[in-house]
Write a protein that holds these residues in place. Structure first.
Motif, short mmCIF file in Angstrom:
data_model
loop_
_atom_site.label_atom_id
_atom_site.label_comp_id
_atom_site.label_asym_id
_atom_site.label_seq_id
_atom_site.Cartn_x
_atom_site.Cartn_y
_atom_site.Cartn_z
N GLU A 55 6.29 -5.64 5.49
CA GLU A 55 4.48 -5.69 5.91
C GLU A 55 4.16 -5.85 5.02
OE1 GLU A 55 3.29 -5.92 8.87
OE2 GLU A 55 5.24 -6.19 9.69
N SER A 56 4.51 -5.20 3.49
CA SER A 56 3.70 -5.22 2.44
C SER A 56 4.52 -5.06 1.04
CB SER A 56 2.06 -4.71 2.17
OG SER A 56 3.21 -3.32 2.02
N THR A 91 -0.49 -1.71 -6.05
CA THR A 91 -1.52 -0.62 -4.83
C THR A 91 -1.79 0.49 -5.59
OG1 THR A 91 0.20 -1.09 -3.20
CG2 THR A 91 -1.30 -2.59 -3.19
#
Length: 106
Positions: A55-56, A91
């Motif tokens: 997803e990421s 992130t």
């Protein structure tokens, strides 16, 4: 989101056994085998016989992804490799008073 294909998969093989490995430098992690995803991939990756789906991703996910497929009777074996390069910032959690907890590389 990122899909990493397993070009080694052959739909004609009877009940193939599929394994996924992640290689970064000298470290090799077996993260899908026996029909199960292992930690820390279990909650981040969706498996299908032809690909894995993230997803990421972060820069930590950069490396070589190796898919190995063994035919049901063990007489066939195929392997494919994909190198993932994630560019951009990691992130990281922000602390309101201090900014990022991780300092960028100098």
């Amino acid at each position: 989101a990122v899909d990493i294909p397993c070009s080694a998969y052959r739909s004609s093989w009877v009940s193939p056994r599929i394994e996924w490995k992640f290689q970064k430098g000298s470290s090799l992690v077996l993260f899908y085998y026996g029909g199960e995803l292992t930690e820390p991939y279990r909650n981040r990756v969706r498996f299908s016989p032809t690909a894995i789906h993230f997803e990421s991703v972060t820069r930590e996910d950069s490396g070589k992804y190796i898919c190995e497929v063994v035919g049901g009777d063990g007489s066939h074996i195929a392997k494919s490799e994909v190198t993932l390069i994630v560019q951009g910032e990691d992130t990281c959690p922000l602390s309101p008073s201090q900014g990022p907890l991780l300092s960028p590389p100098r």
